[in-house]
Structure formats: C-alpha cells, structure tokens
Design an enzyme around this catalytic site. Structure first.
Site, PDB file in Angstrom:
ATOM      1  N   SER A  16       0.841  -1.209   0.000  1.00 56.06           N
ATOM      2  CA  SER A  16       0.000   0.000   0.000  1.00 56.06           C
ATOM      3  C   SER A  16       0.877   1.261   0.000  1.00 56.06           C
ATOM      4  CB  SER A  16      -0.974   0.004   1.182  1.00 56.06           C
ATOM      5  OG  SER A  16      -0.295   0.198   2.391  1.00 56.06           O
ATOM      6  N   ASN A  17       2.049   1.194   0.628  1.00 56.24           N
ATOM      7  CA  ASN A  17       2.969   2.340   0.546  1.00 56.24           C
ATOM      8  C   ASN A  17       3.480   2.527  -0.877  1.00 56.24           C
ATOM      9  OD1 ASN A  17       3.615   3.835   3.135  1.00 56.24           O
ATOM     10  ND2 ASN A  17       3.708   1.712   3.857  1.00 56.24           N
ATOM     11  N   MET A  93      10.561  -6.625   4.531  1.00 55.23           N
ATOM     12  CA  MET A  93      10.679  -7.215   5.861  1.00 55.23           C
ATOM     13  C   MET A  93      11.919  -8.096   6.030  1.00 55.23           C
ATOM     14  SD  MET A  93       8.117  -5.679   6.946  1.00 55.23           S
ATOM     15  CE  MET A  93       7.554  -6.255   8.520  1.00 55.23           C
ATOM     16  N   ARG A  94      12.955  -7.783   5.272  1.00 57.26           N
ATOM     17  CA  ARG A  94      14.182  -8.566   5.397  1.00 57.26           C
ATOM     18  C   ARG A  94      15.316  -7.612   5.733  1.00 57.26           C
ATOM     19  NH1 ARG A  94      18.585 -10.886   3.067  1.00 57.26           N
ATOM     20  NH2 ARG A  94      18.590 -13.155   2.881  1.00 57.26           N
ATOM     21  N   LEU A  96      18.961  -6.025   5.657  1.00 57.01           N
ATOM     22  CA  LEU A  96      20.022  -5.941   4.649  1.00 57.01           C
ATOM     23  C   LEU A  96      21.374  -5.967   5.365  1.00 57.01           C
ATOM     24  CD1 LEU A  96      18.246  -3.213   2.556  1.00 57.01           C
ATOM     25  CD2 LEU A  96      18.765  -5.536   1.754  1.00 57.01           C
ATOM     26  N   ASN A 110      13.727   4.059   4.671  1.00 48.62           N
ATOM     27  CA  ASN A 110      12.770   3.050   5.115  1.00 48.62           C
ATOM     28  C   ASN A 110      11.591   3.748   5.795  1.00 48.62           C
ATOM     29  OD1 ASN A 110      11.778   0.416   5.943  1.00 48.62           O
ATOM     30  ND2 ASN A 110      12.550   0.850   8.002  1.00 48.62           N
ATOM     31  N   HIS A 112       8.795   3.123   8.758  1.00 51.04           N
ATOM     32  CA  HIS A 112       8.599   2.226   9.908  1.00 51.04           C
ATOM     33  C   HIS A 112       7.374   2.688  10.701  1.00 51.04           C
ATOM     34  CE1 HIS A 112       9.734  -0.669  12.951  1.00 51.04           C
ATOM     35  NE2 HIS A 112       9.452   0.253  13.852  1.00 51.04           N
ATOM     36  N   ASP A 148      16.512  -0.265  12.143  1.00 47.13           N
ATOM     37  CA  ASP A 148      15.676   0.946  12.228  1.00 47.13           C
ATOM     38  C   ASP A 148      16.353   2.054  13.039  1.00 47.13           C
ATOM     39  OD1 ASP A 148      13.645  -0.361  10.768  1.00 47.13           O
ATOM     40  OD2 ASP A 148      12.891  -1.309  12.589  1.00 47.13           O
ATOM     41  N   GLU A 177       1.606   7.076   6.955  1.00 52.76           N
ATOM     42  CA  GLU A 177       2.745   6.553   6.185  1.00 52.76           C
ATOM     43  C   GLU A 177       2.590   6.948   4.726  1.00 52.76           C
ATOM     44  OE1 GLU A 177       3.792   2.419   6.708  1.00 52.76           O
ATOM     45  OE2 GLU A 177       2.918   2.360   8.697  1.00 52.76           O
TER      46      GLU A 177
HETATM   47  C1  GAR Z   1       3.878  -0.758   6.761  1.00 52.81           C
HETATM   48  O1  GAR Z   1       3.126  -0.463   7.921  1.00 52.81           O
HETATM   49  C2  GAR Z   1       5.341  -0.492   7.001  1.00 52.81           C
HETATM   50  O2  GAR Z   1       5.578   0.633   7.815  1.00 52.81           O
HETATM   51  C3  GAR Z   1       5.754  -1.751   7.720  1.00 52.81           C
HETATM   52  O3  GAR Z   1       5.087  -2.786   7.029  1.00 52.81           O
HETATM   53  C4  GAR Z   1       3.877  -2.262   6.478  1.00 52.81           C
HETATM   54  C5  GAR Z   1       3.868  -2.566   5.003  1.00 52.81           C
HETATM   55  O4  GAR Z   1       2.631  -2.210   4.435  1.00 52.81           O
HETATM   56  N1  GAR Z   1       7.170  -1.926   7.699  1.00 52.81           N
HETATM   57  C6  GAR Z   1       7.841  -2.435   8.715  1.00 52.81           C
HETATM   58  O5  GAR Z   1       7.341  -2.837   9.732  1.00 52.81           O
HETATM   59  C7  GAR Z   1       9.351  -2.509   8.492  1.00 52.81           C
HETATM   60  N2  GAR Z   1      10.016  -2.741   9.726  1.00 52.81           N
HETATM   61  P1  GAR Z   1       2.474  -2.099   2.867  1.00 52.81           P
HETATM   62  O6  GAR Z   1       3.079  -3.371   2.261  1.00 52.81           O
HETATM   63  O7  GAR Z   1       0.995  -2.042   2.667  1.00 52.81           O
HETATM   64  O8  GAR Z   1       3.177  -0.867   2.403  1.00 52.81           O
END
Ligand code: GAR
Length: 205
Positions: A16-17, A93-94, A96, A110, A112, A148, A177
C-alpha cells in the site's frame, strides 16, 4: 534537459505504501520515476500494483540463495543496471547486510510504523500497544547498519486510543505513512534533505 529522479522500491507484501508513491509521484509529472519494484516474495499484491502501473518487477526470493551476499548481489545487479538515485524500503521485511548498506549509504530510506527510536523491528504497533504508549506514529529514516536506527528524516504522530487493536492502530498509522513517504521522496528528489552526522535538515522553502 529534464533530469529524472530514479527510484527502486523494495517490498515484501501488500504494497500500500508503494501504491501511495505510484499515485502521488510516479504517475504525476514530477520528474520522479519508479524504475523497478523488487520483492523477496512472489505473488504478492505489491507486485500486481507495480505491474498495473507498467513498472518493471523482479522477484528475488531469498530462499533460492545459499548466502545472503549472493541474494543481495542479485539485487545490486538490478539496481545498478538502472542508475537508481534512491532505494525505498516500503514494507520490506528482510534485514540488509552491512555490505549492502555500505554500498549504497545514504541512498536507502525506510518507512517504519512507530515513532523511532521507540519500537524498532517487527510488530511495532503491537510493541506500542503492549508498552501502553499514548502516542505512536510513523518514521521515515535513512537506513544504516542497525535495525531501524538510521538518521530520522520525518515523523508523524498518531494518538493511541485505549480501545485500539493492532488492526485499528495500524490502519491509522498507515494513512500517515502514505503521506510522509512520498513527501520525503519528493524532498530528496529536489535535493532538499541534508545530512549532518546523524541530524537531518530539511530545506522546506
Ligand atoms: C507498513 O506499515 C510499514 O511501515 C511496515 O510494514 C507495512 C507494510 O505495508 N514496515 C515495517 O514494519 C518494516 N520494519 P504495505 O506493504 O501495505 O506498504
């Protein structure tokens, strides 16, 4: 001559981001182009979103590589083949490796879902609820070798209600976000983000 600011987006899931970057930057006449979307998981909604906007997609599945260096070299090959200016981790979510971070620093950002430095790592919204904070939010930061822990570029606070669930809190944070991530990419494309040691100065004129 128009100079295009070229972005690679790394995702793991629903994207979604990614969609917010596509809607607010990529398909507007912004001199910003998402050149490629790279996922470590196949068949995720984020890849479909990219394809629907005619953006090149790659799946580099970490399970197919014995060593993480080989996995990351594959990603580097894709990114370096496209003269990328910025790498955006948008729900990637991996972790680096220091090798990858050193190679690109400070060209990786990133998003968060907490007000860092509180609640880094996985399940940030659950961590915030478990701790009982009254305010949480989201953070866009440069990626350094820690988890992070890189210099903070922009944050937005969200009030935590006493009856919030992970789902309700995550939804409210996600709305913000979707605003601050494109805002930061735009500022970077305009060279308005300066990094002094670990302090970020934004020239918003
Ligand atoms: C988002 O809330 C992002 O901030 C989080 O995963 C979600 C992804 O949503 N990221 C983390 O937690 C990274 N540590 P999306 O796939 O709909 O953008």
């Amino acid at each position: 001559m128009i100079i295009i600011f070229k972005v690679a987006v790394l995702i793991s899931g629903k994207g979604s981001n990614l969609q917010s970057i596509i809607d607010r930057l990529h398909i507007k006449n912004n001199n910003i182009e998402i050149k490629c979307v790279i996922s470590n998981n196949k068949d995720v909604l984020g890849l479909k979103r990219a394809k629907d906007s005619d953006i090149c997609t790659y799946t580099v599945n970490d399970c197919n590589y014995k060593k993480s260096k080989e996995y990351e070299k594959e990603i580097i090959n894709i990114i370096d083949g496209q003269s990328i200016d910025l790498i955006v981790l948008a729900g990637y979510m991996r972790l680096l490796s220091p090798y990858f971070i050193d190679y690109y620093y400070p060209k990786i950002i990133n998003i968060h879902p907490s007000l860092l430095p509180s609640f880094p790592g996985l399940n940030a919204q659950q961590q915030a609820l478990d701790y009982g904070v009254k305010v949480s939010g989201c953070t866009v930061h440069f990626v350094d070798k820690g988890v992070d822990s890189g210099p903070i570029i922009k944050q937005k606070a969200v009030v935590v209600d006493s009856n919030d669930t992970v789902n309700s809190l995550s939804k409210r944070i996600l709305k913000d976000e979707h605003k601050i991530l494109p805002e930061v990419i735009k500022l970077l494309s305009l060279n308005k983000v300066k990094l002094k040691n670990r302090t970020v100065i934004i020239e918003e004129r």
